[in-house]
Enzyme design. Structure first.
Site, PDB file in Angstrom:
ATOM      1  N   SER A 197       0.851  -1.198   0.000  1.00 42.77           N
ATOM      2  CA  SER A 197       0.000   0.000   0.000  1.00 42.77           C
ATOM      3  C   SER A 197       0.877   1.233   0.000  1.00 42.77           C
ATOM      4  CB  SER A 197      -0.874   0.015   1.259  1.00 42.77           C
ATOM      5  OG  SER A 197      -1.512   1.271   1.393  1.00 42.77           O
ATOM      6  N   TYR A 225      -2.003  -1.068  10.530  1.00 44.55           N
ATOM      7  CA  TYR A 225      -2.087  -1.393   9.099  1.00 44.55           C
ATOM      8  C   TYR A 225      -0.915  -0.775   8.336  1.00 44.55           C
ATOM      9  CZ  TYR A 225      -3.776  -1.349   4.275  1.00 44.55           C
ATOM     10  OH  TYR A 225      -3.876  -1.505   2.919  1.00 44.55           O
TER      11      TYR A 225
END
Ligand SMILES: NC(=O)c1ccc[n+]([C@@H]2O[C@H](COP(=O)([O-])OP(=O)(O)OC[C@H]3O[C@@H](n4cnc5c(N)ncnc54)[C@H](O)[C@@H]3O)[C@@H](O)[C@H]2O)c1
Length: 276
Positions: free
Chosen positions: A146, A167
């Site tokens: 990401s 995350y």
């Protein structure tokens, strides 16, 4: 491009929906056969029916990437049914633990689940295919990380908590793992790269938009999708969200012969949201 992956076997985790499914579509349209796994057996069944009805050769497996035995068994089944694995796309991901959308602060479960799925699950997946690729002296691994793993970014900043931190850290680990694995496997003619998506309206961002709505008074009257879109219009030079196939197209490039000299790289597919 139509036959670019003719006779190639592409192995995708977390592929029942979202980016994984979009990636499966792109590869199948270019001639690949698919081995798609996911935690969600019901959604996988729908995917298998949909793809089989288009005469795409596909096998599916209900696999939890955090369980080594599960993933090893599905790799063995893929090799036994298709004879090989050419491309591996570790894509399965977790954003946080239950209740994530309503919380401002992370808890222990958020750290545990993002580590177990996004880091250990990724390692389990590449561990399970790498010896096969080493034996064949051939393989492409394209990890889905990401852009948040490169640079954490405030979203609408007011009222934002730190619930996304686990995350973001897990995705930074995925990028660093890409670098390490590329060094380890390069001498076996195996390329390892990662794609860094920006923002897509999959179940991931639905949960994040709900989190912003719950925490930021400016968003309290807004629909979660409009929160998502507003931020993209103001922060992304291209002004529109990415779609699963946008990520799939970049993954297919990195898995193709056109990218034979590219390894250890992290490629943003983010409409220009962050530039490094
Ligand atoms: N949506 C975004 O904006 C965005 C941005 C950057 C990166 N990503 C990454 O893209 C990847 C795919 O996410 P998505 O947006 O398509 O979300 P998604 O929720 O649509 O898909 C994720 C899939 O992973 C599966 N999964 C979760 N835990 C699993 C496990 N333990 N074992 C096997 N499968 C598991 C889910 O069942 C689901 O089908 C993730 O790694 C995510 O971090 C998404």
């Amino acid at each position: 491009m139509k036959d670019q992956f003719e006779d190639k076997i592409v192995f995708i985790t977390g592929g029942a929906r979202g980016i994984g499914k979009g990636t499966a579509e792109v590869f199948s349209e270019r001639g690949a056969k698919l081995a798609v796994s996911d935690l969600d057996g019901e959604e996988l069944e729908k995917l298998e029916t949909e793809f089989s009805s288009k005469n795409i050769e596909i096998i599916t497996g209900e696999v939890d990437v955090t369980k080594k035995d599960d993933i090893n068994k599905f790799v063995e089944r893929t090799i036994s049914e298709f004879g090989k694995i050419d491309v591996c796309v570790p894509n399965a991901g977790a954003i946080g633990s239950s209740g994530f959308s309503d919380r401002k602060n992370y808890n222990d479960e958020d750290w545990d689940i993002t580590y177990r799925v996004n880091v250990k699950g990724l390692v389990n997946t590449t561990d399970s295919v790498k010896n096969h690729m080493i034996d064949r002296k051939n393989g492409k691994i394209v990890i889905v990380s990401s852009q948040g793993g490169r640079k954490p970014r405030g979203v609408g900043d007011k009222g934002r908590g730190n619930v996304l931190n686990p995350y973001l850290v897990s995705k930074a680990a995925a990028i660093q793992f890409t670098h390490a694995l590329a060094i380890e496997l390069g001498r076996f003619n195996i390329n390892v790269n990662t794609v860094c998506p920006g923002r897509l309206w999959t179940s991931f961002w639905q949960k994040i938009a709900e989190n912003h709505k719950a925490l930021n008074p400016d968003f309290s009257e807004m629909d979660p999708y409009d929160i998502f879109l507003d931020q993209i219009k103001s922060n992304f030079p291209l002004g529109r969200p990415q779609e699963p196939r946008d990520i799939g197209n970049a993954i297919a490039f990195l898995a193709s012969e056109d990218a034979n000299q590219i390894t250890g790289q992290a490629l943003n597919i983010n409409g220009g949201n962050i530039l490094d």
